[in-house]
Scaffold this motif. Sequence first.
Motif, PDB file in Angstrom:
ATOM      1  N   GLN A 253     -56.754 -12.289  19.978  1.00 11.97           N
ATOM      2  CA  GLN A 253     -56.176 -11.098  19.513  1.00 11.97           C
ATOM      3  C   GLN A 253     -55.330 -11.551  18.182  1.00 11.97           C
ATOM      4  N   GLN A 254     -55.444 -10.368  17.410  1.00  6.53           N
ATOM      5  CA  GLN A 254     -54.752 -10.447  16.735  1.00  6.53           C
ATOM      6  C   GLN A 254     -53.197 -10.413  15.979  1.00  6.53           C
ATOM      7  N   GLY A 255     -53.242 -11.784  15.071  1.00  4.40           N
ATOM      8  CA  GLY A 255     -51.993 -12.065  14.966  1.00  4.40           C
ATOM      9  C   GLY A 255     -51.417 -13.020  15.787  1.00  4.40           C
ATOM     10  N   PRO A 379     -58.356  -7.975   9.787  1.00  2.25           N
ATOM     11  CA  PRO A 379     -58.880  -7.203  11.104  1.00  2.25           C
ATOM     12  C   PRO A 379     -60.072  -8.093  11.297  1.00  2.25           C
ATOM     13  N   PRO A 380     -60.469  -7.269  12.495  1.00  5.36           N
ATOM     14  CA  PRO A 380     -61.908  -8.330  12.858  1.00  5.36           C
ATOM     15  C   PRO A 380     -62.807  -8.538  12.158  1.00  5.36           C
ATOM     16  N   GLN A 381     -63.681  -9.501  12.369  1.00 11.04           N
ATOM     17  CA  GLN A 381     -64.894  -9.811  11.069  1.00 11.04           C
ATOM     18  C   GLN A 381     -66.028 -10.164  12.172  1.00 11.04           C
ATOM     19  N   ALA A 382     -66.623  -9.667  12.522  1.00  4.22           N
ATOM     20  CA  ALA A 382     -68.309  -9.264  13.138  1.00  4.22           C
ATOM     21  C   ALA A 382     -68.373  -8.718  14.191  1.00  4.22           C
ATOM     22  N   PRO A 385     -62.155 -10.341  17.050  1.00  7.48           N
ATOM     23  CA  PRO A 385     -60.434 -10.420  16.682  1.00  7.48           C
ATOM     24  C   PRO A 385     -60.015 -11.576  16.106  1.00  7.48           C
ATOM     25  N   GLY A 386     -59.341 -11.368  15.233  1.00  2.19           N
ATOM     26  CA  GLY A 386     -57.770 -12.678  16.117  1.00  2.19           C
ATOM     27  C   GLY A 386     -57.992 -13.678  14.417  1.00  2.19           C
ATOM     28  N   TRP A 387     -58.626 -13.938  13.686  1.00  2.00           N
ATOM     29  CA  TRP A 387     -58.898 -14.403  12.317  1.00  2.00           C
ATOM     30  C   TRP A 387     -57.633 -13.920  11.301  1.00  2.00           C
ATOM     31  N   LEU A 416     -59.467 -19.774  12.701  1.00  6.57           N
ATOM     32  CA  LEU A 416     -60.247 -19.613  13.333  1.00  6.57           C
ATOM     33  C   LEU A 416     -59.627 -18.187  14.731  1.00  6.57           C
ATOM     34  N   PRO A 417     -60.038 -17.755  15.316  1.00  8.64           N
ATOM     35  CA  PRO A 417     -59.243 -16.606  16.288  1.00  8.64           C
ATOM     36  C   PRO A 417     -59.320 -17.525  17.191  1.00  8.64           C
TER      37      PRO A 417
END
Length: 462
Positions: A253-255, A379-382, A385-387, A416-417
Motif C-alpha cells: 500500500q502507499q505510504g 504513485p504506483p509504478q508499473a 503500489p507502495g514505492w 521498494l514496496p
Amino acid sequence: MALHELPLQALNKAIAHELDADKDVATYRLICSATNDAVDADNKSFWRAKFREKYALKEGTPNSKLATIYQNRAKQLRRGTGYPFFRGHKKREIDVVEILRDLIVESFQGSFELDEYGRPLCKNQTRLINFVLNSKILLNDRRPPPPGRGEPAEANPMLAAVKLMCSHFLFSLEHMKHYVFAIEQSQRAVYLSTSAAPIYKGPRLSMLNMDWLLHCLNFFRHHMMNEDAATLFGNVNTLSATQKPSAWRQHLQQGAPLGRHWKGTYAFLDPPEIKKIRKLRPSEVGDECFIDKNVEEGRIQTLQLDFVQEGQPQLKWPAIFEERLGSLRYTQPPLTTQGRSKPKKVGDDSAALKNVQFIGHGEDLDDDFNAIGWLNPLPPQAGIPGWQRITFMKHFMDDFDQVDQDNLWAYEGVVLPGGRIILGRWWYASDEVNFSTDYNGPFILWAVDPEPKLGDGDSDDD
C-alpha cells in the motif's frame, strides 16, 4: 468410507484433488466426460479449492473467474521458465511478467502463514520464489546480448519492477551461484552523475528510473552474494537470517510506515576514478578495472530511524539541507476539482501530511553519525503500489557538538514496496552541488529485526 464405496462422480473428484501437478490435472480432464465433470462441475468448486492451495485468495471472487486465472497462471508460469527476460519487450515475456506482477500486488490479501523465523509468508511469495529458482528472470546463465533492431536498450519498466521485487528473495537462498553478468555496466551506471542518470523522472519527478535501480540492485547483489567477488559476501553470509535482506510482510500500500532497525552499505571510487569511468564509451566499459571502496573491505553499517508521528512538532530542517536535497517536493499527482489541477503549497496541511520526517543514528567506520530526512509516498509504478522516496542528510558532529558543515553527505533513494529494501545514491553535499559533475555513489539499506538483548546470564563472546 472406503474409496470403492464412493459414488463415481465423488470418486473422480477426490482423485482430482490429489493431483498436485497442473499438467496432471489438465491430462485428467481429458480422459473422459466424467473426469472433466469432476473438475468443472459443482459450480467449479474444485478450482476454488485448487486456487486456495497455491495463491492468496481475495474473498468474493467467483469460482469461474478463479478457474480462468488459475489456468492462465499455470500456463504462463510454466512457459516462462524458458524465457531469457533480458529486457522484457517481447509479447510472450510481457504475458508472464504481468502474472508475476499480479502475484506481487495480490500478496497478503487474505490469510498467510509464518516461516521458520516467525515472519509472515504469503503463498504468492512461495510461487514467486519457485519461479525465481526455476527460471532465468534473475538467475540467468549468460550476459544480455545487444538489443535487437528496433528494441529499446533499457529494460521494460514492468520487468525491472518485477525483478526488483523478486530480488527480495535472493538474499535468503543459500548455496546458490549468484553470478551477475555485465557487472561492469552496472558499476558504471551507479557512478554516473545525477543529471546523466536521475533516479526520478517525469513532469513531477515522481516516476522511477527502473533501469538505474536495477543496475544498483545488481551492483550490490554482486558484492553481497557472489563469493568470488571477495568483498561483502563473507560478512553478509555470517549474518543471521533475521539480519539479512528479506521480503515484504504485508499487503502493499502507499505510504506504509518503515521499521526502525536497518543495516546497509555504500560504495565509492576516488574522484579521479569517477571522472574516468564516466568518460568511458560503451565499447570501452570493462577494459579497465575499478575497485569499489568500502564494500571491498566488507563494511556493513547500522542505522536506526525514528519517525515524527502525526500531531508531533516537526524537527528543525536546515535550509541548506533542503537546498541540496529537495526533500519537500510533492511526489503525488495533484488533487483535482472539476477536472482542474488544485495547486499545493508547502504550508498546506493536506499536502504536508504526505511527507513524514525522521531522524536517524548509526555507526559507520567506527564513527557515530546522525541523519535527518523525509519520506514521501510515490504513485504506483508499473502497476505496483507502495514505492516511496526517501531523502536524508548524513552528518557528523564536531568537537563543539555542532553539525560539521565540511562533512555533509546527501542521500536520495527509493523504498521498494513493502518497506524492506532501499536503493539509492549518495553525494557530497558540503559544497554547492553541480548535479552534472557531482561526486556520488550507490547505497543500499535493508530492514532487519531487532536483535534480542542479552540477559544477565548471556554472553556475546560466542
